[in-house]
Design a protein around this motif. Structure first.
Motif, PDB file in Angstrom:
ATOM      1  N   ASP A 294     -17.079  13.606   8.654  1.00 11.82           N
ATOM      2  CA  ASP A 294     -16.539  12.258   8.463  1.00 11.82           C
ATOM      3  C   ASP A 294     -15.654  12.318   7.215  1.00 11.82           C
ATOM      4  O   ASP A 294     -15.883  13.139   6.321  1.00 11.82           O
ATOM      5  CB  ASP A 294     -17.667  11.244   8.282  1.00 11.82           C
ATOM      6  N   GLN A 295     -14.643  11.478   7.157  1.00 13.31           N
ATOM      7  CA  GLN A 295     -13.766  11.476   6.004  1.00 13.31           C
ATOM      8  C   GLN A 295     -13.244  10.085   5.717  1.00 13.31           C
ATOM      9  O   GLN A 295     -13.279   9.203   6.577  1.00 13.31           O
ATOM     10  CB  GLN A 295     -12.598  12.443   6.205  1.00 13.31           C
ATOM     11  N   LEU A 296     -12.804   9.900   4.499  1.00 12.56           N
ATOM     12  CA  LEU A 296     -12.170   8.645   4.109  1.00 12.56           C
ATOM     13  C   LEU A 296     -11.029   8.960   3.161  1.00 12.56           C
ATOM     14  O   LEU A 296     -11.020   9.983   2.463  1.00 12.56           O
ATOM     15  CB  LEU A 296     -13.168   7.679   3.475  1.00 12.56           C
ATOM     16  N   SER A 297     -10.042   8.098   3.167  1.00 20.05           N
ATOM     17  CA  SER A 297      -8.912   8.225   2.258  1.00 20.05           C
ATOM     18  C   SER A 297      -9.259   7.468   0.983  1.00 20.05           C
ATOM     19  O   SER A 297      -9.509   6.259   1.023  1.00 20.05           O
ATOM     20  CB  SER A 297      -7.642   7.666   2.907  1.00 20.05           C
ATOM     21  N   LEU A 298      -9.301   8.164  -0.130  1.00 17.86           N
ATOM     22  CA  LEU A 298      -9.768   7.565  -1.375  1.00 17.86           C
ATOM     23  C   LEU A 298      -8.860   6.423  -1.827  1.00 17.86           C
ATOM     24  O   LEU A 298      -7.630   6.554  -1.839  1.00 17.86           O
ATOM     25  CB  LEU A 298      -9.836   8.615  -2.473  1.00 17.86           C
ATOM     26  N   ALA A 299      -9.474   5.308  -2.167  1.00 15.83           N
ATOM     27  CA  ALA A 299      -8.759   4.173  -2.755  1.00 15.83           C
ATOM     28  C   ALA A 299      -9.126   4.135  -4.232  1.00 15.83           C
ATOM     29  O   ALA A 299     -10.239   3.754  -4.599  1.00 15.83           O
ATOM     30  CB  ALA A 299      -9.152   2.870  -2.063  1.00 15.83           C
ATOM     31  N   VAL A 300      -8.203   4.586  -5.078  1.00 14.16           N
ATOM     32  CA  VAL A 300      -8.446   4.677  -6.511  1.00 14.16           C
ATOM     33  C   VAL A 300      -7.595   3.640  -7.239  1.00 14.16           C
ATOM     34  O   VAL A 300      -6.368   3.653  -7.144  1.00 14.16           O
ATOM     35  CB  VAL A 300      -8.118   6.092  -7.036  1.00 14.16           C
ATOM     36  N   HIS A 301      -8.246   2.748  -7.940  1.00 17.01           N
ATOM     37  CA  HIS A 301      -7.538   1.773  -8.760  1.00 17.01           C
ATOM     38  C   HIS A 301      -7.339   2.352 -10.159  1.00 17.01           C
ATOM     39  O   HIS A 301      -8.252   2.958 -10.726  1.00 17.01           O
ATOM     40  CB  HIS A 301      -8.331   0.473  -8.850  1.00 17.01           C
ATOM     41  N   PHE A 302      -6.132   2.143 -10.719  1.00 16.39           N
ATOM     42  CA  PHE A 302      -5.859   2.694 -12.045  1.00 16.39           C
ATOM     43  C   PHE A 302      -4.886   1.804 -12.797  1.00 16.39           C
ATOM     44  O   PHE A 302      -4.168   0.981 -12.213  1.00 16.39           O
ATOM     45  CB  PHE A 302      -5.306   4.117 -11.939  1.00 16.39           C
ATOM     46  N   LEU A 303      -4.884   1.976 -14.129  1.00 11.80           N
ATOM     47  CA  LEU A 303      -3.980   1.219 -14.986  1.00 11.80           C
ATOM     48  C   LEU A 303      -2.527   1.507 -14.618  1.00 11.80           C
ATOM     49  O   LEU A 303      -2.189   2.630 -14.232  1.00 11.80           O
ATOM     50  CB  LEU A 303      -4.202   1.603 -16.443  1.00 11.80           C
ATOM     51  N   PRO A 304      -1.651   0.520 -14.739  1.00  9.95           N
ATOM     52  CA  PRO A 304      -0.232   0.768 -14.462  1.00  9.95           C
ATOM     53  C   PRO A 304       0.327   1.873 -15.367  1.00  9.95           C
ATOM     54  O   PRO A 304       0.014   1.953 -16.552  1.00  9.95           O
ATOM     55  CB  PRO A 304       0.427  -0.573 -14.763  1.00  9.95           C
ATOM     56  N   VAL A 305       1.119   2.731 -14.756  1.00  9.15           N
ATOM     57  CA  VAL A 305       1.854   3.753 -15.504  1.00  9.15           C
ATOM     58  C   VAL A 305       3.323   3.319 -15.502  1.00  9.15           C
ATOM     59  O   VAL A 305       3.995   3.367 -14.468  1.00  9.15           O
ATOM     60  CB  VAL A 305       1.684   5.141 -14.868  1.00  9.15           C
ATOM     61  N   ALA A 306       3.824   2.844 -16.662  1.00 13.48           N
ATOM     62  CA  ALA A 306       5.157   2.233 -16.748  1.00 13.48           C
ATOM     63  C   ALA A 306       6.146   3.171 -17.440  1.00 13.48           C
ATOM     64  O   ALA A 306       5.791   3.873 -18.392  1.00 13.48           O
ATOM     65  CB  ALA A 306       5.078   0.909 -17.496  1.00 13.48           C
ATOM     66  N   THR A 307       7.373   3.148 -16.943  1.00  7.99           N
ATOM     67  CA  THR A 307       8.468   3.924 -17.536  1.00  7.99           C
ATOM     68  C   THR A 307       9.695   3.020 -17.638  1.00  7.99           C
ATOM     69  O   THR A 307      10.099   2.398 -16.642  1.00  7.99           O
ATOM     70  CB  THR A 307       8.808   5.154 -16.675  1.00  7.99           C
ATOM     71  N   LYS A 332       4.077   2.510 -11.616  1.00 13.47           N
ATOM     72  CA  LYS A 332       3.185   3.036 -10.585  1.00 13.47           C
ATOM     73  C   LYS A 332       1.797   2.490 -10.855  1.00 13.47           C
ATOM     74  O   LYS A 332       1.245   2.690 -11.944  1.00 13.47           O
ATOM     75  CB  LYS A 332       3.168   4.565 -10.617  1.00 13.47           C
ATOM     76  N   ALA A 333       1.239   1.783  -9.877  1.00 15.76           N
ATOM     77  CA  ALA A 333      -0.052   1.131 -10.119  1.00 15.76           C
ATOM     78  C   ALA A 333      -0.780   0.897  -8.803  1.00 15.76           C
ATOM     79  O   ALA A 333      -0.177   0.784  -7.741  1.00 15.76           O
ATOM     80  CB  ALA A 333       0.153  -0.205 -10.841  1.00 15.76           C
ATOM     81  N   ASN A 334      -2.102   0.849  -8.900  1.00 15.56           N
ATOM     82  CA  ASN A 334      -2.937   0.440  -7.775  1.00 15.56           C
ATOM     83  C   ASN A 334      -4.139  -0.315  -8.331  1.00 15.56           C
ATOM     84  O   ASN A 334      -4.912   0.257  -9.112  1.00 15.56           O
ATOM     85  CB  ASN A 334      -3.412   1.648  -6.962  1.00 15.56           C
ATOM     86  N   PRO A 335      -4.287  -1.610  -8.006  1.00 14.06           N
ATOM     87  CA  PRO A 335      -3.420  -2.386  -7.117  1.00 14.06           C
ATOM     88  C   PRO A 335      -2.074  -2.687  -7.781  1.00 14.06           C
ATOM     89  O   PRO A 335      -1.868  -2.373  -8.951  1.00 14.06           O
ATOM     90  CB  PRO A 335      -4.227  -3.659  -6.902  1.00 14.06           C
ATOM     91  N   ASP A 336      -1.176  -3.295  -7.018  1.00 12.07           N
ATOM     92  CA  ASP A 336       0.154  -3.600  -7.524  1.00 12.07           C
ATOM     93  C   ASP A 336       0.070  -4.519  -8.748  1.00 12.07           C
ATOM     94  O   ASP A 336      -0.870  -5.308  -8.901  1.00 12.07           O
ATOM     95  CB  ASP A 336       1.002  -4.280  -6.446  1.00 12.07           C
TER      96      ASP A 336
END
Length: 402
Positions: A294-307, A332-336
């Motif tokens: 069985d497998q799942l696609s990882l949903a990783v939330h992280f701080l925005p990385v801004a440039t 680049k961020a998750n969630p938006d």
């Protein structure tokens, strides 16, 4: 009951002893004096029980393996192997026969081998044939029972001996079922004595289910993922994979019930792990060709990385007085992100300020004046927090300079 095993070598050689599902290990005790710890003795609980009916006694010469409360399932061939530090290993086989008292039943296969306790494992679909017999005057009655009685035959008597046969097909339905045989007499239908056996069957997993701690996990925080395997016999081999890289389980597999195993892995994920597949594979060690996963696609939330950059590319921010310039904030961020804020020398800018225009992720400065020079940064905000970009140093050239 004693099984003798002579140890003719010097005590200083500190032997290791293995007898079936029992071991005695005295390595590492040399030269420690009277305060040294005791040799390690280990016995398989499935064979010797939780109270350990077996004990290796070195107070006698030769040393002895003592077995208390001897049972029918203890019958069989015992191989004793002794490993010495400075001498070749030594081994010997001993056959133990356990005699049944009159009126006590015995379950055996067609070759006469006793069947008590866990037996097998058998392949799925195998017909297991067994016989129950007992002696007495008059010959006792015999009754099959348990959760997997199968097809039992009639009781036959020959002199003082009674016997009956039973056939059962090894399958997923009959795996780990208990089969009993009891003796009875003519004056009572209540069993006098009962022996039992448990059928083991080699089976592949029925289901592998990967369980995440939630709909998403936060980057940088440890999260526990569980893999639940149902239906494997014996206990399954569980493998974890993250994006093609094999992981080491955090804990040994545990049990949630009959034929249900659970393996866990603890991961501290990074933003780059978002969308990477986490896979759990399982198979029975007796049937390695039958693998479920069985497998799942990882949903990783992280701080925005801004440039922050100058529109058109580059990091050089330069403009003449009275001119205009546009900065772009790439995030680049998750969630938006739900908000992007621009800062000038650490002060947040407002869209209605003189010469300031903000559209989506862009900052446009119009009719630039000398007091607009300095450092410009952007900050993206989402549910995980705020992420600040690099700083762009705006150089404002004098309007009439060459």
């Amino acid at each position: 009951m004693t099984l003798h095993q002579a140890l003719h070598h010097a005590p200083a050689e500190r032997p290791r002893l293995h007898i079936g599902a029992f071991s005695y290990d005295s390595r590492g005790l040399e030269g420690r004096g009277s305060g040294a710890s005791h040799p390690q003795q280990w016995g398989d609980e499935q064979v010797w029980g939780s109270k350990q009916r077996a004990l290796f006694d070195t107070s006698h010469s030769p040393a002895q393996l003592l077995v208390r409360d001897v049972r029918g399932r203890d019958e069989g061939s015992y191989r004793c192997k002794v490993h010495f530090k400075g001498s070749p290993s030594w081994s010997q086989r001993i056959t133990l026969s356990v005699k049944d008292p009159p009126g006590y039943p015995r379950i055996q296969d067609e070759s006469g081998q006793r069947l008590e306790g866990p037996i097998g494992p058998y392949e799925d679909g195998t017909t297991v044939r067994m016989m129950c017999l007992s002696s007495g005057e008059p010959p006792p009655g015999l009754v099959w029972g348990g959760s997997g009685a199968g097809r039992g035959g009639a009781v036959q008597s020959d002199g003082s001996m009674s016997r009956t046969r039973l056939s059962i097909v090894a399958s997923r339905d009959t795996a780990y079922t208990t089969i009993t045989c009891s003796t009875t007499n003519s004056s009572s239908i209540a069993p006098l004595h009962t022996v039992s056996t448990i059928l083991r069957v080699n089976l592949p997993p029925l289901e592998v289910k990967l369980q995440a701690p939630g709909a998403w996990v936060s980057a940088g925080q440890q999260s526990v993922f569980r893999c639940r395997v149902t239906g494997s016999s014996p206990e399954p081999v569980v493998q974890w994979w993250l994006g093609g890289r094999q992981l080491i389980p955090s804990t040994p597999s545990g049990f949630e019930g009959v034929n249900v195993s659970v393996s866990e892995v603890r991961l501290t994920l990074e933003p780059g792990d978002h969308g990477v597949p986490l896979v759990c594979k399982a198979f029975s060690p007796a049937l390695p060709g039958t693998v479920l996963h069985d497998q799942l696609s990882l949903a990783v939330h992280f701080l925005p990385v801004a440039t922050s950059t100058v529109e058109g590319g580059g990091m050089q921010a330069e403009v003449r007085e009275g001119g205009s310039i546009t900065f772009v904030c790439t995030v680049k961020a998750n969630p938006d992100v739900y908000n992007i804020t621009w800062y000038h020398n650490g002060r947040p800018l407002r869209a209605r300020e003189r010469g300031v225009r903000m559209v989506d992720s862009k900052l446009r400065l119009l009719n630039v004046t000398a007091d607009m020079r300095g450092l410009y940064t952007c900050v993206g905000s989402n549910q995980e927090g705020d992420g600040q970009s690099n700083a762009l140093n705006l150089n404002v050239k004098c309007k009439y300079s060459s």
